[in-house]
Design an enzyme around this catalytic site. Sequence first.
Site, PDB file in Angstrom:
ATOM      1  N   ASP A  86      31.282  11.584  39.620  1.00 14.64           N
ATOM      2  CA  ASP A  86      30.808  12.818  40.262  1.00 14.64           C
ATOM      3  C   ASP A  86      31.965  13.499  40.988  1.00 14.64           C
ATOM      4  O   ASP A  86      32.054  14.737  41.028  1.00 14.64           O
ATOM      5  CB  ASP A  86      29.685  12.468  41.246  1.00 14.64           C
ATOM      6  N   HIS A 137      20.591  10.292  45.961  1.00 16.55           N
ATOM      7  CA  HIS A 137      21.916  10.821  45.594  1.00 16.55           C
ATOM      8  C   HIS A 137      22.062  12.142  46.333  1.00 16.55           C
ATOM      9  O   HIS A 137      21.606  13.190  45.879  1.00 16.55           O
ATOM     10  CB  HIS A 137      21.948  11.009  44.073  1.00 16.55           C
ATOM     11  N   HIS A 197      24.169  15.072  48.053  1.00 15.43           N
ATOM     12  CA  HIS A 197      25.403  15.807  48.320  1.00 15.43           C
ATOM     13  C   HIS A 197      25.361  16.258  49.789  1.00 15.43           C
ATOM     14  O   HIS A 197      24.303  16.547  50.330  1.00 15.43           O
ATOM     15  CB  HIS A 197      25.553  16.964  47.334  1.00 15.43           C
ATOM     16  N   CYS A 222      28.973  19.340  41.465  1.00 18.30           N
ATOM     17  CA  CYS A 222      28.593  19.521  40.071  1.00 18.30           C
ATOM     18  C   CYS A 222      29.137  20.885  39.649  1.00 18.30           C
ATOM     19  O   CYS A 222      28.800  21.898  40.270  1.00 18.30           O
ATOM     20  CB  CYS A 222      27.072  19.470  39.912  1.00 18.30           C
TER      21      CYS A 222
HETATM   22  P1  HMG Z   1      26.156  21.543  23.578  1.00 15.73           P
HETATM   23  O1  HMG Z   1      27.319  22.503  23.557  1.00 15.73           O
HETATM   24  O2  HMG Z   1      24.772  22.087  23.482  1.00 15.73           O
HETATM   25  O3  HMG Z   1      26.326  20.364  22.510  1.00 15.73           O
HETATM   26  O4  HMG Z   1      26.305  20.688  24.908  1.00 15.73           O
HETATM   27  P2  HMG Z   1      26.507  20.341  20.968  1.00 15.73           P
HETATM   28  O5  HMG Z   1      25.759  19.166  20.468  1.00 15.73           O
HETATM   29  O6  HMG Z   1      26.233  21.696  20.369  1.00 15.73           O
HETATM   30  O7  HMG Z   1      28.077  20.034  20.825  1.00 15.73           O
HETATM   31  C1  HMG Z   1      29.065  20.953  21.209  1.00 15.73           C
HETATM   32  C2  HMG Z   1      30.428  20.276  21.122  1.00 15.73           C
HETATM   33  O8  HMG Z   1      30.482  19.204  22.075  1.00 15.73           O
HETATM   34  C3  HMG Z   1      30.724  19.634  19.779  1.00 15.73           C
HETATM   35  O9  HMG Z   1      32.127  19.615  19.642  1.00 15.73           O
HETATM   36  C4  HMG Z   1      30.250  18.221  19.969  1.00 15.73           C
HETATM   37  O10 HMG Z   1      30.882  17.297  19.108  1.00 15.73           O
HETATM   38  C5  HMG Z   1      30.685  17.957  21.394  1.00 15.73           C
HETATM   39  P3  HMG Z   1      32.906  20.588  18.583  1.00 15.73           P
HETATM   40  O11 HMG Z   1      32.390  20.173  17.252  1.00 15.73           O
HETATM   41  O12 HMG Z   1      32.480  21.994  18.976  1.00 15.73           O
HETATM   42  O13 HMG Z   1      34.346  20.278  18.864  1.00 15.73           O
HETATM   43  N1  HMG Z   1      29.889  16.932  22.043  1.00 15.73           N
HETATM   44  C6  HMG Z   1      30.396  15.803  22.536  1.00 15.73           C
HETATM   45  N2  HMG Z   1      31.655  15.323  22.563  1.00 15.73           N
HETATM   46  C7  HMG Z   1      31.839  14.131  23.150  1.00 15.73           C
HETATM   47  N3  HMG Z   1      30.835  13.423  23.734  1.00 15.73           N
HETATM   48  C8  HMG Z   1      29.566  13.871  23.733  1.00 15.73           C
HETATM   49  C9  HMG Z   1      29.320  15.116  23.101  1.00 15.73           C
HETATM   50  N4  HMG Z   1      28.203  15.851  22.924  1.00 15.73           N
HETATM   51  C10 HMG Z   1      28.568  16.951  22.261  1.00 15.73           C
HETATM   52  N5  HMG Z   1      28.612  13.165  24.303  1.00 15.73           N
HETATM   53  C11 HMG Z   1      25.979  18.674  26.148  1.00 15.73           C
HETATM   54  C12 HMG Z   1      25.329  19.733  25.297  1.00 15.73           C
HETATM   55  C13 HMG Z   1      24.874  17.874  26.800  1.00 15.73           C
HETATM   56  C14 HMG Z   1      26.858  17.789  25.289  1.00 15.73           C
HETATM   57  C15 HMG Z   1      26.868  19.394  27.225  1.00 15.73           C
HETATM   58  O14 HMG Z   1      26.080  20.350  27.860  1.00 15.73           O
HETATM   59  C16 HMG Z   1      27.425  18.460  28.235  1.00 15.73           C
HETATM   60  O15 HMG Z   1      28.249  17.614  27.914  1.00 15.73           O
HETATM   61  N6  HMG Z   1      27.012  18.612  29.506  1.00 15.73           N
HETATM   62  C17 HMG Z   1      27.420  17.727  30.584  1.00 15.73           C
HETATM   63  C18 HMG Z   1      27.574  18.491  31.848  1.00 15.73           C
HETATM   64  C19 HMG Z   1      27.930  17.540  32.957  1.00 15.73           C
HETATM   65  O16 HMG Z   1      28.497  16.486  32.750  1.00 15.73           O
HETATM   66  N7  HMG Z   1      27.598  17.968  34.194  1.00 15.73           N
HETATM   67  C20 HMG Z   1      27.902  17.205  35.375  1.00 15.73           C
HETATM   68  C21 HMG Z   1      27.124  15.934  35.448  1.00 15.73           C
HETATM   69  S1  HMG Z   1      25.477  16.115  36.061  1.00 15.73           S
HETATM   70  C22 HMG Z   1      25.654  16.046  37.768  1.00 15.73           C
HETATM   71  O17 HMG Z   1      26.744  16.122  38.265  1.00 15.73           O
HETATM   72  C23 HMG Z   1      24.445  15.795  38.619  1.00 15.73           C
HETATM   73  C24 HMG Z   1      24.352  14.357  39.092  1.00 15.73           C
HETATM   74  O18 HMG Z   1      25.487  13.981  39.840  1.00 15.73           O
HETATM   75  C25 HMG Z   1      23.110  14.168  39.985  1.00 15.73           C
HETATM   76  C26 HMG Z   1      22.982  15.201  41.089  1.00 15.73           C
HETATM   77  O19 HMG Z   1      23.953  15.512  41.770  1.00 15.73           O
HETATM   78  O20 HMG Z   1      21.849  15.670  41.264  1.00 15.73           O
HETATM   79  C27 HMG Z   1      24.204  13.376  37.932  1.00 15.73           C
HETATM   80 MG    MG Z   2      25.894  14.588  41.902  1.00 17.84          MG
END
Ligand code: HMG
Ligand code: MG
Length: 307
Positions: free
Chosen positions: A21, A212, A214, A245
């Site tokens: 995070d 969790h 912040h 985030c």
């Molecule tokens: P998308 O663009 O809809 O996915 O993203 P897609 O399936 O169309 O794929 C797009 C591209 O991403 C492709 O690559 C895929 O291969 C690649 P390209 O062919 O264009 O080169 N791809 C991946 N590559 C590696 N690993 C993967 C993967 N998936 C797709 N797993 C997706 C949808 C969910 C992947 C995207 O939106 C994403 O990765 N989001 C993550 C965002 C994130 O990490 N946010 C922060 C974490 S959440 C948070 O902080 C809150 C938390 O702390 C709790 C709180 O605070 O409340 C947990």
């Molecule tokens: Mg968080």
Amino acid sequence: MGSILDQLPDSVSIYEVGPRDGLQNEASTVGTVRKLRLIEALIEAGCKRVEITSFVSPHWIPQLADADNVASMTQARDGVTLSALCPNAKGLARAQAAGMHEIAVFLSASETHNRRNINKSVDEAVAVFRELIPEARALGMRVRGYVSTVWGCPYEGDVDPRRALELAKTLLSLGCYEISLGDTLGVGTPRQTEEILQLMLSELPANQLAMHMHDTRGQALANVLVGLSLGIRTIDAAIAGLGGCPYAPGASGNLATEDLVYMLHHMGIATGIDPEKLWDAGRVAEAIVRHELPGRVHRAGLRSLKG
Ligand code: HMG
Ligand code: MG
């Protein structure tokens, strides 16, 4: 007369999220070797549960594009659980190849944050996890779940906690062992926390819930104290207050691990963490991100437990 301090536990499990995070939110990417130094310092301090990275799309979170290397280069230790975020099948395959034994899935209680964060509606995300969680379980992995924006959404404002409860129940029924309820923005206050947790606890056991929080508005410890008094025993925290985030504008770091440990230890609540070594880990965090970090104890220093 009784007080909430009468209801506190003897020990608390801290789930460290700084390397994930925290580092996902840094403006400049921290190199793999520096990430490993931080993870080692946290484990050395006694952290037993560490979220080390995210197997998300590198297009979305370039800061953690080296997840495969971080995970495979982190040395496994008896008694230490390493976890990582995983949004889809591609992430699961990467986590498996890197030897992970635990992953964490995540979705939001508000529609707009979910879309901005993972490019899906909440229902679409649930549909993905309906397949992903059993697949991970079949591979022998434990699966943690996050429900974000429970206390408020950066795009929609107030969030109905009943929606968060339904999602928590769904994730548990799919095979998550624990749900971490996120105040992603850091807007919550203690009365609201009491209301949200009482609703959750009316249908879910306390030992399947975590908090969790912040610390954007300095409310995290007060909220945690309410949670502990209601039976919550797992608290997420980030070393030196790293974090945020990228898809929640205005959110700052998590509750700082040092601040949490300081409060708990001075109240006689065990965490298994050595406060001095933890403070050293905070210095490592600051050195690897190359800017000051906001944790209060990190900045002020430790008062001796003796004096
Ligand atoms: P998308 O663009 O809809 O996915 O993203 P897609 O399936 O169309 O794929 C797009 C591209 O991403 C492709 O690559 C895929 O291969 C690649 P390209 O062919 O264009 O080169 N791809 C991946 N590559 C590696 N690993 C993967 C993967 N998936 C797709 N797993 C997706 C949808 C969910 C992947 C995207 O939106 C994403 O990765 N989001 C993550 C965002 C994130 O990490 N946010 C922060 C974490 S959440 C948070 O902080 C809150 C938390 O702390 C709790 C709180 O605070 O409340 C947990
Ligand atoms: Mg968080």
